[in-house]
Each structure stands twice: as structure tokens, then as C-alpha cells.
Scaffold this motif. Structure first.
Motif, mmCIF file in Angstrom:
data_model
loop_
_atom_site.group_PDB
_atom_site.id
_atom_site.type_symbol
_atom_site.label_atom_id
_atom_site.label_comp_id
_atom_site.label_asym_id
_atom_site.label_seq_id
_atom_site.Cartn_x
_atom_site.Cartn_y
_atom_site.Cartn_z
ATOM 1 N N ILE A 1 0.844 -1.205 0.000
ATOM 2 C CA ILE A 1 0.000 0.000 0.000
ATOM 3 C C ILE A 1 0.871 1.244 0.000
ATOM 4 O O ILE A 1 0.678 2.175 -0.779
ATOM 5 C CB ILE A 1 -0.957 0.013 1.218
ATOM 6 C CG1 ILE A 1 -2.008 -1.085 1.074
ATOM 7 C CG2 ILE A 1 -1.645 1.366 1.371
ATOM 8 C CD1 ILE A 1 -2.840 -1.327 2.313
ATOM 9 N N GLY A 2 1.889 1.254 0.851
ATOM 10 C CA GLY A 2 2.775 2.406 0.950
ATOM 11 C C GLY A 2 3.505 2.672 -0.352
ATOM 12 O O GLY A 2 3.741 3.824 -0.707
ATOM 13 N N PHE B 1 -12.529 -7.617 3.372
ATOM 14 C CA PHE B 1 -11.931 -6.582 4.227
ATOM 15 C C PHE B 1 -12.782 -5.329 4.041
ATOM 16 O O PHE B 1 -13.604 -5.274 3.115
ATOM 17 C CB PHE B 1 -10.481 -6.297 3.795
ATOM 18 C CG PHE B 1 -10.372 -5.850 2.370
ATOM 19 C CD1 PHE B 1 -10.392 -4.499 2.039
ATOM 20 C CD2 PHE B 1 -10.290 -6.787 1.323
ATOM 21 C CE1 PHE B 1 -10.322 -4.098 0.716
ATOM 22 C CE2 PHE B 1 -10.226 -6.383 0.008
ATOM 23 C CZ PHE B 1 -10.232 -5.043 -0.307
ATOM 24 N N ASN B 2 -12.638 -4.375 4.927
ATOM 25 C CA ASN B 2 -13.390 -3.139 4.721
ATOM 26 C C ASN B 2 -12.531 -1.922 4.978
ATOM 27 O O ASN B 2 -11.587 -1.959 5.781
ATOM 28 C CB ASN B 2 -14.640 -3.114 5.596
ATOM 29 C CG ASN B 2 -14.310 -3.033 7.067
ATOM 30 O OD1 ASN B 2 -14.014 -1.955 7.577
ATOM 31 N ND2 ASN B 2 -14.313 -4.187 7.760
ATOM 32 N N LEU C 1 -6.022 -3.209 -5.045
ATOM 33 C CA LEU C 1 -4.732 -3.814 -4.678
ATOM 34 C C LEU C 1 -4.939 -4.978 -3.715
ATOM 35 O O LEU C 1 -4.397 -6.076 -3.916
ATOM 36 C CB LEU C 1 -3.848 -2.746 -4.036
ATOM 37 C CG LEU C 1 -2.507 -3.244 -3.492
ATOM 38 C CD1 LEU C 1 -1.583 -3.641 -4.650
ATOM 39 C CD2 LEU C 1 -1.842 -2.195 -2.624
ATOM 40 N N LEU C 2 -5.763 -4.742 -2.694
ATOM 41 C CA LEU C 2 -5.950 -5.772 -1.677
ATOM 42 C C LEU C 2 -6.724 -6.971 -2.228
ATOM 43 O O LEU C 2 -6.458 -8.113 -1.867
ATOM 44 C CB LEU C 2 -6.662 -5.196 -0.445
ATOM 45 C CG LEU C 2 -5.796 -4.272 0.416
ATOM 46 C CD1 LEU C 2 -6.594 -3.697 1.580
ATOM 47 C CD2 LEU C 2 -4.562 -5.012 0.946
ATOM 48 N N ARG C 3 -7.694 -6.724 -3.125
ATOM 49 C CA ARG C 3 -8.426 -7.845 -3.740
ATOM 50 C C ARG C 3 -7.454 -8.740 -4.483
ATOM 51 O O ARG C 3 -7.516 -9.968 -4.398
ATOM 52 C CB ARG C 3 -9.485 -7.326 -4.714
ATOM 53 C CG ARG C 3 -10.770 -6.867 -4.034
ATOM 54 C CD ARG C 3 -11.739 -6.293 -5.041
ATOM 55 N NE ARG C 3 -12.364 -7.341 -5.845
ATOM 56 C CZ ARG C 3 -13.520 -7.941 -5.525
ATOM 57 N NH1 ARG C 3 -14.153 -7.582 -4.439
ATOM 58 N NH2 ARG C 3 -14.022 -8.889 -6.295
ATOM 59 N N GLU C 4 -6.504 -8.103 -5.188
ATOM 60 C CA GLU C 4 -5.528 -8.856 -5.957
ATOM 61 C C GLU C 4 -4.634 -9.662 -5.024
ATOM 62 O O GLU C 4 -4.437 -10.863 -5.203
ATOM 63 C CB GLU C 4 -4.702 -7.864 -6.778
ATOM 64 C CG GLU C 4 -3.860 -8.487 -7.865
ATOM 65 C CD GLU C 4 -2.960 -7.422 -8.488
ATOM 66 O OE1 GLU C 4 -3.478 -6.360 -8.882
ATOM 67 O OE2 GLU C 4 -1.742 -7.651 -8.537
#
Lengths: 402, 253
Positions: free
Chosen positions: A88-89, A257-258, A242-245
Motif C-alpha cells: 500500500i505504501g 476486508f473493509n 490492490l488488496l483484492r488482488e
């Protein structure tokens, strides 16, 4: 002519003091209610916004799970890992800082004093996402973060309970069974908007918490600071992708996630309190109209009762307009006086309630002016009909009226 | 020095230079319409000279009150002419008549009709207030009027604190505060005992002599009418006859 009618109106009000007061009671209550409601509504909104602001503005909170009230069944979705935080960063634009959090709890001990508290493992990014100055000491060094050294920054509640007023910097306390060096003391933040004591916390490098307390590298919460220049919604969308991937969620499957946008919550809560304020104000406004009808009622009675007086005035040479103006001005002066009393009472109510409800005291000039003008307008509107009736009386009949 | 009234005796007022102050010609007044219509005045002719003191007498329903209302510009005739100081009052609208009243007329009523819970001074000031006088001037004129009726010391009393005779004096002060040309008194002694009545009549007679206000008064009582210079008798909506009052003889040349 207006000066004359003004004098006449004041004299007439003075002659019927009790009745005048009863006449305007509705306006008094109405104006007081409107002023108090609007002011308290604004104070509440301000309070809510302040509470939300303490979470940090432009902050996204990312948690595993589907958020409030959803995703009851099935296995618990996995926590994030340090690589997610790093990704993420590095990969998302518009991010100012990322702070992973691993929480634990335990007892802090120093020289015989015990204090049970929350242990928050994070990085220096945490202090960037939601600025929190130190009263003394320093934040973590990169080396301490990298190695997960047992150092801690303590909240003011923890400091007070363990150290009273003794110096804490450089001392070594025990926390959840490990000993750590106190390197900083945070300023007091106060209660959160949801009632918790935000200062009852010990903050340590996340690696220290993971290694020595939770025993894994899981991250339960990621805070992301968003650059003012970027929209939080857009950054949120990028992070979701990004997180889904990274979590291998494909096709039409729901996120596990939320992402919580504090700005969005702030806006939602603000608009809710604003809506509530408006509803309550509308109800109070109705009492203003009822008050106006009260004025009309009494003015009509007054016209009937003073028919002879009107006859005298007409006989000695008042023209119809002067009688109309007298009664109209009387109604307006009455309702304005009522409005003024209402403003004072409303202000007293605001002071009382803001003390009782621990709300910030605000003096809202705008609503005071508006409420006063409305009370004057009510006098004009509801005073006109009775005034016209008075002016249209025939002097002979009026004089004969018993 | 013109006295008098009534078309029948119009020719008996030769000393009056020019037109009389008030002239009624063929004045009728009908209340209601159609079958229920009632004709209160059936063609009244009446001249009143400036400076006269006229008592209007007559039984109930004779039209004297209707005539007084018309003379006071409170009502308009159904037909006929009412000329006051050259103005055709019958063609004036409501507000114009109000302005005429304000300027030239003072009213005294049987029931006093003072504003309750209002000091004598404020009552007397009322017509001056409508006339738009400044405060100091208003006060001065009102006090002068109260002085004229002998109630200067009572200026701050409300009607409730005054006797009937005193209330009527305040009412007279209110009527003369604007220095009107005509004082209309509708049974001014109707609510008073005879002693008070005589005092009020003497006051009206004084005001008629000095400053020379024309006084028109409705009364039922002969003794009161006797204070007048001219007595006009009404009957059935018409002027029945006009006679000279006792005061006629006392008149100052």
C-alpha cells in the motif's frame, strides 16, 4: 405618523401589561425553542466533528472482515501481513503515510504500581497519519522499528497511574511480562467521540508486539493517511483493487476486508445531526406559528373590546390608516418584545444545556437575528387582519358599542 | 351678530357676514333599503352661524342624533347638502372627513368616553398626537386645556380616579385642546346630577363666549337648553321650530 403610532402602541401595551404578556407567550416560547434547538444542534455537530477529527482527518482505516453488521457466518477472513502494508505504501499514489497496527493488552508495572492497559504495536507512520505530539522524549528510531526493540511511548493516563509525577523517560517498566524502555510521553488527547480514553495506551514498535506478544506477523488494522490533494474515495478504490488482488478475491466475490473513511463518517454524522437539528427546529418553528395565531386571536379580542376606544379615536380625527397602523404596530411591537424575551430565554437554555450536556457553548448571531426578524414578521402577518378590522369600524357604531 | 337657524328663520340672521359656518340644505338620511328602509331625516334645512351656542332638542327618533352625527362629519347625508366652511362635506371621503374633524371639531359625549387607565393629560393629548404636534407643544396645549376646565392639578389622574363631573371636564378639555371651531356635545349632562350639570353648562357657555367656540349640543333637559342662545326643536325627521335661548339676552355685543 409612525412615531405617533409607536407611542400609542407602547401606551396601549403598557395599559394592558398582563394581557400583552400572555399574548406574546407563544412567541416567547417559539423563539426560545428555535434559538435553543438550532444553537444546540450546531454545538452537537461541532462536537461530533471534533470527535471524528481526533481520529484524524483524511484517514482510511482498513480492517479484515466485511465491516459492521455483515459477514456473520463462515471462517474469519485472514488478517493482513506486513507485505500488504508495504505494498500500500509503495504502490498507491496519494498516500502520505501507512501505519500497521497490532494490538494486545497487558499489565504495565513500575515500582510496585500496576496498570492494565492497551498495547498498540505500530510504526512512526502512526504519528504521521494522526498527528499526536509528545510532551517529552522522542518517537521510534528506524533501527528500533527494524529490530522490534522493546521501547515504548506511553499515553498520559498510563504515565499518571504508574509514575504519578515522577520522571518516566529512561526508566524501564514491565509490560505484559517483558521489560521495555520508556522513550516518550504523549500529550493528552482526551476521550474519543465514542467514550474511550485515548490516553490509556502504550505504543511499541509493531515488530516488538508481534514477536513478543501476539506471536505472529498479523496486522489487524492498517491506517492510511491520504494526501489532501487526492480524493479519499479514489485512494480507497485503488487500495481495494490492490488488496483484492493480493488476497486473491476474483470476479463478483465480495471483499473480505473493509475500508473506513473517517471523512465519510464525519460527513455522514454531520449530515445526520444537521437533519435532526432541522427536524427539531421545524417543530419549534411550528410553535412560532401557533404563537402568531395566539397574537391574532388576542388582537381580535382586543379590537372588539376596544371598539369604543377606536370610536373615540376616529371621532377625534384619526384617519383609518392611523388606526390600522396603531394596531399593526402594536402587534409588531408585541411580537418583537416577545421575540427579544425569547432570545434571552433561548440563550439561557443554551447555556444551561451546554453545561449539562458538556457541549461547547456557541453564540450563533445568525439564528438570533433570523428568529428576531421572524417574530417581527409574525406580528405583521397576524396583526394585519385584526388591525384592518379595527380601521374599518364605523365611528358612530363604534362609539355606541357597549 | 348672527344668531340662529332653520330655513324658516334664515332670513332672521341678517347680521352674519357672508355664509353661515354650517349650512344644511334638504338633508335626508335613510337607513336600510327596500321595505325595511327608515328615513331618519326628511329634508333638514339648518344654518348655524359662527360663535353660536345651539341646543338641539326633540323626542327620541326625531332625528336630532342623526343630525348631530352628520354635523360632526361622522356620518354623511343620503341626500342634500352639508356645507361647512365652504366645504361640501357630503362629497368628502372617510379620511377627508376625519381630517376635517381633527382640524375643526371637538366632541363631548354623554358617557365621557375617555380612554381607561390613561391619565387625564394623555387623554387630552390624544387629538394633538393625531395632529402630529411635537411633545413639548402637545404637553403645553393639553395642560392649557386642562387649566381651562379647572383640572390642572388633576393631570396625572386616570378616569377611574375622577368623579363623573371631572371626567366630563377632561373630555371637554380633550375636545378644546386643538382649539376647534365647533364643539359638539351629545347630551353632555346626561350622566350627571343637576349641580354637576349646571357646572358643565356654565363651562360650555364660557367656552362659547371666550374663545368663542361654536357649540352644538343635544339635550333632553330644558334647563340645560336654556344656557344656549338658540334652541332648535326636532320632530319626525324635520326641524320643527327654532327659538332663542335665555342666553340670548346676556349676549355681549
Amino acid at each position: 405618523m409612525l412615531g405617533t403610532t409607536f407611542i400609542l402602541a407602547l401606551r396601549s401595551i403598557r395599559r394592558h401589561l398582563l394581557r400583552s404578556f400572555l399574548t406574546v407567550l407563544g412567541i416567547v416560547i417559539g423563539v426560545a425553542a428555535v434559538v435553543a434547538m438550532v444553537t444546540l444542534g450546531k454545538a452537537t455537530t461541532l462536537q461530533v466533528q471534533k470527535s471524528i477529527a481526533s481520529l484524524g482527518t483524511n484517514v482510511l482505516q482498513i480492517r479484515p472482515g466485511q465491516g459492521f453488521g455483515r459477514g456473520g457466518g463462515g471462517p474469519r477472513p485472514p488478517d493482513f501481513d506486513p507485505q500488504d502494508v508495504e505494498a500500500i505504501g509503495k504502490q498507491i499514489t496519494g498516500v502520505t503515510a501507512v501505519a500497521p497496527q497490532a494490538q494486545s493488552s497487558g499489565t504495565a508495572i513500575y515500582e510496585g504500581q500496576n496498570w492494565s492497559t492497551t498495547i498498540n504495536g505500530t510504526t512512526n507512520g502512526y504519528f504521521q497519519v494522526q498527528p499526536w505530539p509528545l510532551t517529552s522524549g522522542r518517537y521510534f528510531t528506524p533501527a528500533e522499528e527494524a529490530s522490534g526493540k522493546a521501547v515504548c511511548i506511553i499515553g498520559s493516563t498510563v504515565y499518571t497511574n504508574l509514575y504519578k509525577t515522577a520522571p518516566a523517560l529512561g526508566t524501564r517498566m514491565r509490560i505484559a511480562g517483558i521489560s521495555c524502555d520508556v522513550i516518550g510521553i504523549l500529550t493528552t488527547k482526551g476521550q474519543s467521540g465514542f467514550g474511550g480514553d485515548q490516553d490509556d495506551v502504550v505504543i511499541m514498535p509493531i515488530k516488538a508486539v508481534q514477536r513478543r506478544m501476539t506471536g505472529n506477523t498479523d496486522v489487524r488494522l492498517i491506517l492510511v493517511g491520504v494526501d489532501e490533494a487526492y480524493s479519499t474515495a479514489q485512494v480507497q478504490a485503488s487500495i481495494t483493487d490492490l488488496l483484492r488482488e493480493r488476497r486473491h478475491i476474483t470476479g463478483g466475490k465480495d471483499d473480505d476486508f473493509n475500508i473506513f473513511d473517517t471523512k465519510q463518517i464525519s460527513d455522514t454524522l454531520s449530515s445526520t445531526t444537521t437533519l435532526l437539528t432541522n427536524i427539531v427546529t421545524a417543530v419549534a418553528g411550528i410553535s412560532l406559528i401557533v404563537g402568531g395565531i395566539g397574537i391574532m386571536n388576542i388582537m381580535l379580542v382586543s379590537v372588539t373590546e376596544r371598539t369604543r376606544e377606536i370610536g373615540i379615536r376616529l371621532a377625534i380625527g384619526a384617519v383609518a390608516n392611523e388606526v390600522l397602523m396603531q394596531f399593526l404596530v402594536e402587534a409588531v411591537v408585541l411580537s418583537c418584545l416577545g421575540g427579544l424575551i425569547g432570545l434571552v430565554l433561548g440563550q439561557l437554555a443554551v447555556i444551561l444545556l451546554s453545561v449539562l450536556g458538556q457541549l461547547p457553548f456557541i453564540f450563533d448571531v445568525q439564528i438570533n437575528v433570523i428568529a428576531f426578524l421572524i417574530s417581527g414578521a409574525i406580528g405583521v402577518v397576524f396583526g394585519f387582519f385584526p388591525a384592518r378590522r379595527a380601521a374599518s369600524l364605523n365611528p358612530i357604531d363604534a362609539l355606541r358599542h357597549e | 351678530m348672527g344668531a340662529a337657524a332653520g330655513s324658516a328663520v334664515a332670513d332672521k340672521a341678517p347680521q352674519t357676514v357672508g355664509d353661515p359656518l354650517i349650512r344644511l340644505r334638504g338633508v335626508t338620511k335613510t337607513y336600510g333599503t327596500g321595505a325595511t328602509a327608515f328615513q331618519a331625516l326628511k329634508g333638514v334645512d339648518l344654518d348655524i352661524a359662527a360663535g353660536d351656542f345651539v341646543a338641539v332638542m326633540g323626542p327620541s327618533g326625531s332625528g336630532k342624533s342623526t343630525t348631530m352625527n352628520i354635523l360632526g362629519c361622522l356620518d354623511v347625508p343620503t341626500d342634500g347638502e352639508f356645507i361647512f366652511m365652504g366645504h361640501h362635506v357630503e362629497s368628502l371621503d372617510r379620511d377627508q372627513r376625519a381630517l376635517l374633524r381633527r382640524k375643526y371639531f371637538g366632541f363631548v359625549f354623554q358617557g365621557f368616553n375617555l380612554l381607561a387607565r390613561t391619565s387625564a393629560l394623555e387623554n387630552v393629548e390624544l387629538p394633538l398626537l393625531y395632529r402630529g404636534d411635537a411633545k413639548a407643544e402637545r404637553r403645553e396645549m393639553a395642560m392649557a386645556a386642562l387649566d381651562q376646565v379647572g383640572l390642572k392639578e388633576w393631570w396625572d389622574h386616570t378616569p377611574g380616579e375622577l368623579s363623573g363631573g371631572q371626567q366630563q371636564r377632561v373630555a371637554i378639555a380633550r375636545a378644546i385642546a386643538t382649539k376647534p371651531a365647533v364643539l359638539l356635545a351629545d347630551e353632555p349632562t346626561g350622566n350627571l346630577d343637576s349641580e354637576r350639570s349646571i357646572e358643565i353648562m356654565e363651562l360650555l357657555a364660557d367656552l362659547n363666549k371666550n374663545p368663542g367656540i361654536t357649540v352644538l349640543m343635544v339635550t333632553h333637559e330644558r334647563e340645560m337648553a336654556a344656557f344656549a342662545r338658540t334652541i332648535v326643536h326636532f320632530k319626525d325627521g324635520l326641524v320643527e321650530r327654532v327659538e332663542a335661548g335665555h342666553a340670548q339676552g346676556e349676549r355681549v355685543g
